[in-house]
Design a protein around this motif. Sequence first.
Motif, PDB file in Angstrom:
ATOM      1  N   LEU A  55       0.849  -1.182   0.000  1.00 25.98           N
ATOM      2  CA  LEU A  55       0.000   0.000   0.000  1.00 25.98           C
ATOM      3  C   LEU A  55       0.885   1.232   0.000  1.00 25.98           C
ATOM      4  O   LEU A  55       1.778   1.364   0.844  1.00 25.98           O
ATOM      5  CB  LEU A  55      -0.894   0.008   1.247  1.00 25.98           C
ATOM      6  N   THR A  56       0.670   2.131  -0.971  1.00 22.49           N
ATOM      7  CA  THR A  56       1.329   3.430  -0.948  1.00 22.49           C
ATOM      8  C   THR A  56       0.238   4.489  -0.941  1.00 22.49           C
ATOM      9  O   THR A  56      -0.864   4.265  -1.436  1.00 22.49           O
ATOM     10  CB  THR A  56       2.271   3.634  -2.152  1.00 22.49           C
ATOM     11  N   LEU A  57       0.573   5.632  -0.367  1.00 26.21           N
ATOM     12  CA  LEU A  57      -0.395   6.717  -0.233  1.00 26.21           C
ATOM     13  C   LEU A  57       0.081   7.948  -0.995  1.00 26.21           C
ATOM     14  O   LEU A  57       1.282   8.162  -1.165  1.00 26.21           O
ATOM     15  CB  LEU A  57      -0.606   7.066   1.240  1.00 26.21           C
ATOM     16  N   ARG A  58      -0.894   8.744  -1.439  1.00 26.41           N
ATOM     17  CA  ARG A  58      -0.583   9.980  -2.153  1.00 26.41           C
ATOM     18  C   ARG A  58      -0.030  11.011  -1.158  1.00 26.41           C
ATOM     19  O   ARG A  58      -0.570  11.192  -0.080  1.00 26.41           O
ATOM     20  CB  ARG A  58      -1.847  10.521  -2.821  1.00 26.41           C
ATOM     21  N   LYS A  59       1.060  11.661  -1.553  1.00 22.03           N
ATOM     22  CA  LYS A  59       1.689  12.671  -0.699  1.00 22.03           C
ATOM     23  C   LYS A  59       1.113  14.048  -1.035  1.00 22.03           C
ATOM     24  O   LYS A  59       0.316  14.194  -1.963  1.00 22.03           O
ATOM     25  CB  LYS A  59       3.203  12.682  -0.917  1.00 22.03           C
ATOM     26  N   ASP A  60       1.543  15.062  -0.297  1.00 21.42           N
ATOM     27  CA  ASP A  60       1.052  16.425  -0.499  1.00 21.42           C
ATOM     28  C   ASP A  60       1.321  16.960  -1.902  1.00 21.42           C
ATOM     29  O   ASP A  60       0.560  17.764  -2.419  1.00 21.42           O
ATOM     30  CB  ASP A  60       1.683  17.381   0.524  1.00 21.42           C
ATOM     31  N   ASN A  61       2.393  16.514  -2.535  1.00 26.29           N
ATOM     32  CA  ASN A  61       2.733  16.990  -3.873  1.00 26.29           C
ATOM     33  C   ASN A  61       1.993  16.222  -4.969  1.00 26.29           C
ATOM     34  O   ASN A  61       2.311  16.331  -6.144  1.00 26.29           O
ATOM     35  CB  ASN A  61       4.243  16.926  -4.109  1.00 26.29           C
ATOM     36  N   ASN A  62       1.003  15.427  -4.573  1.00 25.86           N
ATOM     37  CA  ASN A  62       0.145  14.662  -5.478  1.00 25.86           C
ATOM     38  C   ASN A  62       0.828  13.433  -6.072  1.00 25.86           C
ATOM     39  O   ASN A  62       0.249  12.738  -6.886  1.00 25.86           O
ATOM     40  CB  ASN A  62      -0.428  15.547  -6.600  1.00 25.86           C
ATOM     41  N   GLU A  63       2.076  13.181  -5.679  1.00 24.43           N
ATOM     42  CA  GLU A  63       2.778  11.975  -6.109  1.00 24.43           C
ATOM     43  C   GLU A  63       2.542  10.881  -5.074  1.00 24.43           C
ATOM     44  O   GLU A  63       2.315  11.166  -3.909  1.00 24.43           O
ATOM     45  CB  GLU A  63       4.286  12.237  -6.206  1.00 24.43           C
ATOM     46  N   PHE A  64       2.646   9.623  -5.517  1.00 24.78           N
ATOM     47  CA  PHE A  64       2.541   8.515  -4.572  1.00 24.78           C
ATOM     48  C   PHE A  64       3.913   8.237  -3.980  1.00 24.78           C
ATOM     49  O   PHE A  64       4.931   8.354  -4.654  1.00 24.78           O
ATOM     50  CB  PHE A  64       1.998   7.253  -5.255  1.00 24.78           C
ATOM     51  N   GLU A  65       3.917   7.861  -2.690  1.00 25.00           N
ATOM     52  CA  GLU A  65       5.173   7.508  -2.041  1.00 25.00           C
ATOM     53  C   GLU A  65       5.719   6.214  -2.638  1.00 25.00           C
ATOM     54  O   GLU A  65       4.994   5.447  -3.261  1.00 25.00           O
ATOM     55  CB  GLU A  65       4.959   7.372  -0.532  1.00 25.00           C
ATOM     56  N   GLU A  66       7.002   5.995  -2.421  1.00 24.73           N
ATOM     57  CA  GLU A  66       7.640   4.756  -2.853  1.00 24.73           C
ATOM     58  C   GLU A  66       7.172   3.609  -1.958  1.00 24.73           C
ATOM     59  O   GLU A  66       6.799   3.824  -0.811  1.00 24.73           O
ATOM     60  CB  GLU A  66       9.163   4.877  -2.758  1.00 24.73           C
ATOM     61  N   VAL A  67       7.234   2.394  -2.488  1.00 26.84           N
ATOM     62  CA  VAL A  67       6.924   1.232  -1.665  1.00 26.84           C
ATOM     63  C   VAL A  67       7.996   1.125  -0.596  1.00 26.84           C
ATOM     64  O   VAL A  67       9.198   1.150  -0.893  1.00 26.84           O
ATOM     65  CB  VAL A  67       6.891  -0.057  -2.511  1.00 26.84           C
ATOM     66  N   HIS A  68       7.570   1.044   0.658  1.00 25.56           N
ATOM     67  CA  HIS A  68       8.517   0.932   1.766  1.00 25.56           C
ATOM     68  C   HIS A  68       7.924  -0.044   2.776  1.00 25.56           C
ATOM     69  O   HIS A  68       6.961   0.282   3.458  1.00 25.56           O
ATOM     70  CB  HIS A  68       8.766   2.289   2.417  1.00 25.56           C
ATOM     71  N   ILE A  69       8.503  -1.226   2.828  1.00 24.55           N
ATOM     72  CA  ILE A  69       8.046  -2.239   3.772  1.00 24.55           C
ATOM     73  C   ILE A  69       9.245  -2.655   4.609  1.00 24.55           C
ATOM     74  O   ILE A  69      10.256  -3.112   4.070  1.00 24.55           O
ATOM     75  CB  ILE A  69       7.448  -3.453   3.039  1.00 24.55           C
ATOM     76  N   GLU A  70       9.138  -2.458   5.905  1.00 23.26           N
ATOM     77  CA  GLU A  70      10.226  -2.855   6.796  1.00 23.26           C
ATOM     78  C   GLU A  70      10.024  -4.297   7.214  1.00 23.26           C
ATOM     79  O   GLU A  70       8.934  -4.690   7.608  1.00 23.26           O
ATOM     80  CB  GLU A  70      10.262  -1.950   8.032  1.00 23.26           C
TER      81      GLU A  70
END
Length: 101
Positions: free
Chosen positions: A70-85
């Motif tokens: 799951l990635t979410l849209r950031k303030d700049n309207n771009e989606f964040e990178e996939v980041h799974i720890e």
Amino acid sequence: MYIRVKRHKTTYFLQCDPTETILDVKQKLHSLIDHVTSNQRLILLATGETLDDNKTLAEQKVENDAIVALTLRKDNNEFEEVHIEKPEDVGNSPEPDVSLG
């Protein structure tokens, strides 16, 4: 069927039907994470494909126990990178010395 939706250190286990659309899955997530469906993007980790809201899980070959990022849209309207720890590797600790007998 169940799918695992992962983001950072969190995993959501969702019960789904293969005939449900990705939008249906996003609506389930919306009730858990308070992010509207248009600000969510789901990516099937096995293939790296971004899942299409209008297609069903079966159409996109999402199988039982699949892992979806799951990635979410950031303030700049771009989606964040996939980041799974990943959890710390617990297998690195030495085995206790146990003798039987």
